[in-house]
Enzyme design. Structure first.
Site, PDB file in Angstrom:
ATOM      1  N   SER A 175      25.732  43.804  50.183  1.00  0.00           N
ATOM      2  CA  SER A 175      25.750  42.469  50.038  1.00  0.00           C
ATOM      3  C   SER A 175      25.824  41.478  51.514  1.00  0.00           C
ATOM      4  CB  SER A 175      26.766  41.997  49.072  1.00  0.00           C
ATOM      5  OG  SER A 175      26.771  40.542  48.724  1.00  0.00           O
ATOM      6  N   HIS A 379      25.182  44.344  41.114  1.00  0.00           N
ATOM      7  CA  HIS A 379      25.628  44.256  42.649  1.00  0.00           C
ATOM      8  C   HIS A 379      26.709  45.001  42.951  1.00  0.00           C
ATOM      9  CE1 HIS A 379      25.066  41.592  46.092  1.00  0.00           C
ATOM     10  NE2 HIS A 379      26.312  41.655  46.161  1.00  0.00           N
TER      11      HIS A 379
END
Length: 413
Positions: A175, A379
């Protein structure tokens, strides 16, 4: 001081109300059959977790060029190829080891024969010191992920290479750990010579198709939120402190309403996949996250969503002073000359496949682009998912090994 966005304040008020109801009804909040091991891990720091599970743990501090003091941890295998792991937004080094030896990427990379280094960026749990400022000073929080890319990563990379005697290392980012890497390449391209290969888990650059309600809320109210935060003197976003941690751990012990809310808090930004969440480990997850960030950091994400560009922080009328132009420059993704592998999921709200494709088209040296074959993979599943090893990491290990030359070719030793 700290402030949540208006949306998050509402959620936290709702959360507090539910948890009050639950704790009033539960005389013993630890009554559930949660292993004591899990409860202990929720309160151990990164070094203690590594040490507890019998791995060689080391801790260091690294000072950046602009005075931040960063915590760095190591699962030491001297003489082996170093791997630098950089966490994502609101996260810390603990993310790579907190799911236990068989489900944590940090341990598994060590078992693959690597010398594993776990970074922390400014403003998180392990990096809240500065040579001049304290966390009470607004100057301490005057940073975004831009400064992580131009200061935190270079200082940490140089430290790891100095300690190990290698001239290159593997980089694993999740990320925001990918965002800061692209910025490193853009603004300090000479560092690409120090990277053997970049493994990008849930890579983020463009937020054109972002589905995160938090980021989209910030982008929709960009100017108003920024003005409110500045005028009220709030600089830290979602801090991780003892009160919040104790509260979250207590609430997440219940298996009904409050677990649902805990899950919503964890996945509100990034997306949700119940099948990949080990609910037994929820006390550990909420014991270590959120680990802190600056409000300017979150503001910058909102700007990327608004602009549909991967660009430097937009200072508005002050852009002329900062950049010599009316608009902030865009980052130079063509400078990411090192080999890159991209791993991403269909159900990722912050890095959806459409935006990963935009990034892929701009990167000059992608050697692997892998969409996880699971429609619900999100994610956080790329680092915490129950099936992450089988679905993602085993492939990543093969990609890393395939790109490695003889160790002697890039070791000083």
């Amino acid at each position: 001081m700290s402030l949540l966005s208006t949306e998050n304040i509402f959620i936290m008020v709702f959360f507090l109300g539910l948890c009050q109801q639950e704790t009033n009804a539960i005389k013993n909040p630890f009554r559930l059959d949660i292993p004591p091991n899990v409860l202990e891990d929720a309160q151990l720091d990164t070094f203690q977790l590594i040490y507890k599970y019998g791995y060689p743990a080391e801790n260091y501090t690294v000072q950046t060029e602009d005075g931040y003091i960063l915590g760095v941890f190591r699962i030491a295998r001297p003489g082996a190829i170093p791997v630098l792991m950089v966490h994502g937004l609101l996260d810390s080094s603990a993310t790579w080891v907190m799911m236990g030896p068989t489900k944590s990427l940090g341990y598994l990379l060590y078992e693959q024969g690597y010398d594993v280094w776990l970074a922390n960026v400014r403003g998180n749990t392990y990096s809240k010191r500065h040579v001049r400022y304290s966390t009470d000073d607004p100057q301490f929080w005057d940073f975004s992920f831009h400064e992580m890319g131009i200061h935190d990563l270079p200082s940490t990379i140089d430290f790891v290479l100095m300690q190990t005697g290698f001239s290159q290392l593997h980089y694993v980012g999740h990320s925001q750990g990918t965002v800061s890497f692209w910025i490193l390449a853009s603004e300090r391209p000479e560092y690409m010579e120090k990277i053997l290969m970049m493994q990008a888990l849930a890579p983020v650059a463009f937020l054109t198709h972002c589905r995160s309600p938090v980021v989209n809320f910030l982008s929709d109210r960009d100017a108003a939120v920024a003005f409110l935060l500045r005028s009220m003197g709030y600089h830290e976003f979602l801090p991780n402190n003892n009160v919040i941690n104790t509260f979250k751990r207590l609430a997440c012990h219940d298996t009904t309403i409050s677990n649902q809310v805990c899950e919503n808090l964890l996945f509100l930004i990034f997306g949700f996949d119940r099948m990949q969440l080990n609910e037994t480990m929820l006390p550990v997850l909420v014991g270590h996250t959120p680990a802190g960030a600056s409000t300017k950091q979150m503001h910058h994400y909102g700007q990327l969503r608004n602009s549909r560009k991967f660009q430097l922080f937009d200072y508005g009328m002050d852009n002329l002073m900062h950049y010599g132009s009316l608009w902030p420059p865009t980052y130079k993704l063509e400078n990411v000359r090192t080999k890159v592998a991209l791993y991403y999921g269909n159900n990722d709200w912050l890095a959806p496949p459409e935006d990963v494709e935009l990034l892929y088209q701009r990167l000059p040296n992608v050697v692997d682009k892998y969409l996880v074959p699971n429609e619900n993979f999100n994610h956080l599943d790329l680092i915490w998912g129950i099936d992450a090893k089988e679905l993602v990491w085993d492939r990543m290990f093969q990609v890393m090994k395939s790109q490695e030359p003889n160790i002697a070719a890039y070791s000083f030793k």
